[in-house]
Each structure stands twice: as C-alpha cells, then as structure tokens.
Design a protein around this motif. Structure first.
Motif, mmCIF file in Angstrom:
data_model
loop_
_atom_site.group_PDB
_atom_site.id
_atom_site.type_symbol
_atom_site.label_atom_id
_atom_site.label_comp_id
_atom_site.label_asym_id
_atom_site.label_seq_id
_atom_site.Cartn_x
_atom_site.Cartn_y
_atom_site.Cartn_z
ATOM 1 N N ALA A 199 166.332 53.315 35.373
ATOM 2 C CA ALA A 199 165.394 52.193 35.243
ATOM 3 C C ALA A 199 164.028 52.552 35.829
ATOM 4 C CB ALA A 199 165.964 50.962 35.937
ATOM 5 N N ILE A 200 164.029 53.219 36.996
ATOM 6 C CA ILE A 200 162.757 53.615 37.610
ATOM 7 C C ILE A 200 162.013 54.580 36.703
ATOM 8 C CG2 ILE A 200 161.718 54.844 39.558
ATOM 9 C CD1 ILE A 200 164.008 53.824 41.300
ATOM 10 N N LYS A 201 162.740 55.568 36.177
ATOM 11 C CA LYS A 201 162.119 56.565 35.298
ATOM 12 C C LYS A 201 161.617 55.920 34.012
ATOM 13 C CE LYS A 201 161.651 61.161 34.634
ATOM 14 N NZ LYS A 201 161.039 62.107 35.571
ATOM 15 N N LEU A 202 162.381 54.991 33.470
ATOM 16 C CA LEU A 202 162.026 54.349 32.209
ATOM 17 C C LEU A 202 160.738 53.535 32.348
ATOM 18 C CD1 LEU A 202 163.195 54.044 29.316
ATOM 19 C CD2 LEU A 202 164.282 51.930 30.104
ATOM 20 N N ALA A 203 160.539 52.910 33.515
ATOM 21 C CA ALA A 203 159.369 52.062 33.728
ATOM 22 C C ALA A 203 158.206 52.803 34.373
ATOM 23 C CB ALA A 203 159.755 50.863 34.594
ATOM 24 N N ALA A 204 158.357 54.114 34.605
ATOM 25 C CA ALA A 204 157.327 54.866 35.329
ATOM 26 C C ALA A 204 155.979 54.861 34.629
ATOM 27 C CB ALA A 204 157.796 56.303 35.548
ATOM 28 N N ALA A 205 155.972 54.776 33.294
ATOM 29 C CA ALA A 205 154.699 54.765 32.563
ATOM 30 C C ALA A 205 153.930 53.465 32.784
ATOM 31 C CB ALA A 205 154.961 54.965 31.068
ATOM 32 N N ASP A 210 148.038 57.148 47.706
ATOM 33 C CA ASP A 210 147.175 56.550 46.685
ATOM 34 C C ASP A 210 147.943 56.284 45.386
ATOM 35 O OD1 ASP A 210 144.840 55.505 45.647
ATOM 36 O OD2 ASP A 210 144.130 57.421 44.870
ATOM 37 N N GLN A 211 149.099 55.603 45.517
ATOM 38 C CA GLN A 211 149.898 55.288 44.334
ATOM 39 C C GLN A 211 150.063 53.785 44.140
ATOM 40 O OE1 GLN A 211 153.420 57.531 43.320
ATOM 41 N NE2 GLN A 211 152.985 59.043 44.878
ATOM 42 N N LEU A 212 149.040 53.028 44.517
ATOM 43 C CA LEU A 212 149.125 51.578 44.363
ATOM 44 C C LEU A 212 148.224 51.090 43.232
ATOM 45 C CD1 LEU A 212 149.340 50.267 48.043
ATOM 46 C CD2 LEU A 212 151.150 50.503 46.355
ATOM 47 N N GLY A 213 148.157 51.864 42.178
ATOM 48 C CA GLY A 213 147.369 51.454 41.023
ATOM 49 C C GLY A 213 147.945 50.214 40.383
ATOM 50 N N PRO A 214 147.138 49.466 39.633
ATOM 51 C CA PRO A 214 147.611 48.216 39.013
ATOM 52 C C PRO A 214 148.718 48.483 38.000
ATOM 53 C CG PRO A 214 145.467 48.857 38.126
ATOM 54 C CD PRO A 214 145.736 49.766 39.281
ATOM 55 N N PRO A 215 149.815 47.770 38.109
ATOM 56 C CA PRO A 215 150.919 47.963 37.149
ATOM 57 C C PRO A 215 150.655 47.224 35.850
ATOM 58 C CG PRO A 215 151.526 46.282 38.726
ATOM 59 C CD PRO A 215 150.171 46.792 39.156
ATOM 60 N N ARG A 216 151.368 47.619 34.834
ATOM 61 C CA ARG A 216 151.376 46.888 33.566
ATOM 62 C C ARG A 216 152.700 46.139 33.490
ATOM 63 N NH1 ARG A 216 150.456 50.645 28.634
ATOM 64 N NH2 ARG A 216 152.000 51.905 29.749
ATOM 65 N N TRP A 217 152.620 44.817 33.461
ATOM 66 C CA TRP A 217 153.837 44.014 33.502
ATOM 67 C C TRP A 217 154.440 43.879 32.108
ATOM 68 C CZ3 TRP A 217 156.217 43.431 37.855
ATOM 69 C CH2 TRP A 217 155.487 43.471 39.045
ATOM 70 N N THR A 218 154.947 44.997 31.637
ATOM 71 C CA THR A 218 155.629 45.028 30.350
ATOM 72 C C THR A 218 157.071 44.542 30.518
ATOM 73 O OG1 THR A 218 156.376 47.292 30.704
ATOM 74 C CG2 THR A 218 154.218 47.005 29.657
ATOM 75 N N PRO A 219 157.756 44.209 29.432
ATOM 76 C CA PRO A 219 159.176 43.828 29.544
ATOM 77 C C PRO A 219 160.021 44.895 30.232
ATOM 78 C CG PRO A 219 158.345 43.232 27.378
ATOM 79 C CD PRO A 219 157.245 44.020 28.044
ATOM 80 N N VAL A 220 159.708 46.171 29.997
ATOM 81 C CA VAL A 220 160.469 47.251 30.645
ATOM 82 C C VAL A 220 160.245 47.231 32.152
ATOM 83 C CG1 VAL A 220 160.708 49.750 30.867
ATOM 84 C CG2 VAL A 220 160.497 48.719 28.605
ATOM 85 N N ALA A 221 158.980 47.066 32.581
ATOM 86 C CA ALA A 221 158.675 47.037 34.010
ATOM 87 C C ALA A 221 159.316 45.831 34.688
ATOM 88 C CB ALA A 221 157.160 47.022 34.222
ATOM 89 N N ILE A 222 159.232 44.669 34.061
ATOM 90 C CA ILE A 222 159.847 43.461 34.638
ATOM 91 C C ILE A 222 161.365 43.611 34.703
ATOM 92 C CG2 ILE A 222 160.243 41.000 34.267
ATOM 93 C CD1 ILE A 222 157.459 40.889 32.950
ATOM 94 N N GLY A 223 161.948 44.137 33.638
ATOM 95 C CA GLY A 223 163.399 44.344 33.636
ATOM 96 C C GLY A 223 163.833 45.317 34.708
ATOM 97 N N SER A 224 163.060 46.382 34.910
ATOM 98 C CA SER A 224 163.380 47.356 35.951
ATOM 99 C C SER A 224 163.342 46.719 37.334
ATOM 100 C CB SER A 224 162.404 48.530 35.891
ATOM 101 O OG SER A 224 162.628 49.434 36.964
ATOM 102 N N MET A 225 162.310 45.892 37.587
ATOM 103 C CA MET A 225 162.198 45.240 38.891
ATOM 104 C C MET A 225 163.354 44.277 39.138
ATOM 105 S SD MET A 225 159.793 46.646 40.389
ATOM 106 C CE MET A 225 160.198 45.617 41.787
ATOM 107 N N LEU A 226 163.695 43.479 38.123
ATOM 108 C CA LEU A 226 164.798 42.532 38.282
ATOM 109 C C LEU A 226 166.128 43.257 38.517
ATOM 110 C CD1 LEU A 226 163.927 39.870 35.546
ATOM 111 C CD2 LEU A 226 163.697 39.654 38.028
ATOM 112 N N LEU A 227 166.333 44.343 37.776
ATOM 113 C CA LEU A 227 167.559 45.118 37.971
ATOM 114 C C LEU A 227 167.634 45.669 39.390
ATOM 115 C CD1 LEU A 227 170.100 46.618 36.872
ATOM 116 C CD2 LEU A 227 168.575 48.509 36.291
#
Length: 314
Positions: free
Chosen positions: A29-35, A211-228
C-alpha cells in the motif's frame, strides 16, 4: 492465565490468515501510493491518525491509570524505536521493492530472540532456534546477492534491502524493550499508544530533516492507503492480535504469523508486478524457514515430543 489459553484451532487459523494478509499488504500500500504521497509522510500521518484512535480507546478504558509512572521511560524508548522502524521502511521503499521489504522487515523475530537471550534468563535460545538464526543469516546473504557478480547488482535496491534489515532490527529492539520492562504487564492499548504517539514526533523530526513533507495528492489510492495503514493495520489488526494473545498460546500464533512475508511477496508480485530474482527467492525461503524455527520452536518441540511418544507406544 497461560494454563487457560487454548491451542490452535480453526478459528485461530482463519483469523491469523486474515491478519497476516492485512500485515503483508502494508508495504504494498505504501509503495502503491508513493507517487501521490511520500512514503515518510504516509507513515507519519498513519501514526498520527492511529495514535488518535488508540488514545481515545485508552481514555475510554482508563487503561493509563496506575501505569504511567512505571512505564513512561520504556514507553518513550519503545516509541522512538518504533518510529525508527517506520522511517527505515519508508526510506527503504524508495529504493527497493515491497516484496523485498516484506522479507527483510520480518527478520525482526531473529533480532528480538537474540536480544531477549542476552537480557532474560527465561528466554535463552535452544538448539533449534540457533539453527534458525543461522539459516536466516545465510538467507539474508543469499538474498542480498552473495555468490553473484556484485558489479551487476542494483546498488539502489541493495540500499533499500539494507534499510529493510535495519527496520527489522528496530522492530526486534522494540520487542526487547517491551518484554524487558513493565510494558510487558501494562494494558496493550497503552503500550500501542506509546509506540504510535512517540513515533509521530520521531517521524516528524526525520521528515523535516529530510525535506519530505511536500504536499500530497489526495487521490483514492492515497486515501485508501492511509485508511488501511492507520485504521485497519495500526488499530483494528493490532487490537485483534492482542485479543488473541489473551486466549491462545503465543507459540502457536508465532508459527502462523510467519505467513505475513509470504503474503507481502505475493501482493508485491500481483499488485505491483515486481520481479523476483532466483537469489532472492532462495534467500527468502531460508529466511522464512529460520524465522519459523526461532518463533515456533516451542510448538515444534511439542510436536516432535508427541510424535516420539506415539512411536514409542507402538
């Protein structure tokens, strides 16, 4: 209490199968949402959300009362190690595959067994466990590419694999701190809250430094990864694990839990289309066999004794 705990049954197998599948999906899940969201930001937000959920549970259960004074030092140390573990996971996944991370991360029982062997007389390693540690060591060398032309190996992947091994060490050290302190007797939710809350600040500091706190893109994949990661893995699955520990023998559960890296490798191949080299597959099998011997030694010893008794009766 241990005399009241049950041996393995169909319910335990089914629930452990589900838990192992959930845990094995985490790195994928982390790898899938890394983009869409940096891995380090993912694990930091995961700790924040999960700490909130577990904190509410601790307050509701009042499980902190009478324990803070005797556990806060060990809790800070366990939380710092927990944060380092997920820092290594996040950084490692930037360089290596989720399949590799799943195997190297789950070397943790080897490091915890070695640490407890040195710390607690009741945790001395037995012959089968030393054999398991030896197999795991050989497996790691093979998986890293020992015996091949090192000039042809991917240096970036080797760095990620090494970080995965460091994550396993940090996880093993966390187990040693918990088992060797009052946290081993504290309510499980409080121990989990220490790990999540303290790791949040550790990860925040490391994220700011890298310096890895760039703005995320709240895509369905990213939201799903966070919830999981936050709700299913860090909250529901861990509470289910602690619930099982109160009802079943830990040795039986340890044997089943070694299915987790197999799920991780399988999901990495199926979901992310990750390639597997022959070296890695052979090394991974040796690592998994070593982990099984270390974690399931008590269960295996009982099985061997039962088989010998049946043979002698004949």
């Amino acid at each position: 209490m241990s005399a009241l705990r049950k041996g393995a049954d169909l319910f335990l197998f089914q629930l452990m199968l589900l838990l192992c599948a959930i845990w094995g999906s985490q790195q994928v899940a982390i790898k899938l949402a890394a983009a869409d969201m940096a891995p380090l930001l993912q694990v930091m937000l995961r700790s924040a959300l999960a700490a909130l959920l577990v904190g509410l549970l601790v307050v509701w259960q009042r499980s902190w009362q009478g324990w803070l004074g005797s556990t806060w030092r060990a809790g800070l140390l366990a939380g710092a190690l927990f944060g380092l573990e997920f820092f290594f996971i996040a950084e490692g996944l930037r360089h290596t595959s989720a399949s590799h991370m799943a195997v190297f991360l789950y070397t943790a029982p080897i490091f915890s067994a070695l640490g407890l062997h040195l710390l607690l007389p009741s945790e001395r390693l037995r012959s089968l466990q030393w054999l398991g540690i030896g197999l795991c060591f050989v497996g790691v060398l093979v998986a890293f590419g020992a015996g091949t032309d090192w000039t042809r190996l991917d240096g970036r992947m080797l760095l990620g694999d090494l970080l995965g091994l460091c994550a396993g060490m940090a996880w093993g050290a966390t187990t040693v701190v918990v088992r060797g302190s009052r946290l081993s007797e504290a309510p499980p939710a409080l121990t989990l809250f220490y790990q999540l809350a303290v790791s949040l600040f550790v990860l925040l500091g490391l994220a700011l430094a890298s310096d890895q706190l760039g703005p995320p893109r709240w895509t369905p994949v990213a939201i799903g990864s966070m919830l999981l990661q936050a709700v299913v893995v860090s909250f529901l699955s861990y509470l289910a694990w602690f619930w099982l520990l109160r009802r079943y023998l830990a040795s039986n559960m340890a044997v089943y839990s070694f299915m987790t890296p197999m799920f991780g490798v399988t999901f990495g191949v199926l979901v992310l289309d990750e390639p597997l080299s022959l070296n890695f597959m052979v090394g991974a099998l040796l690592v998994l066999l070593g982990i099984a011997l270390v974690s399931g030694e008590a269960w295996l010893r009982r099985r061997l004794r039962a088989g010998r008794d049946v043979f002698e009766q004949r």
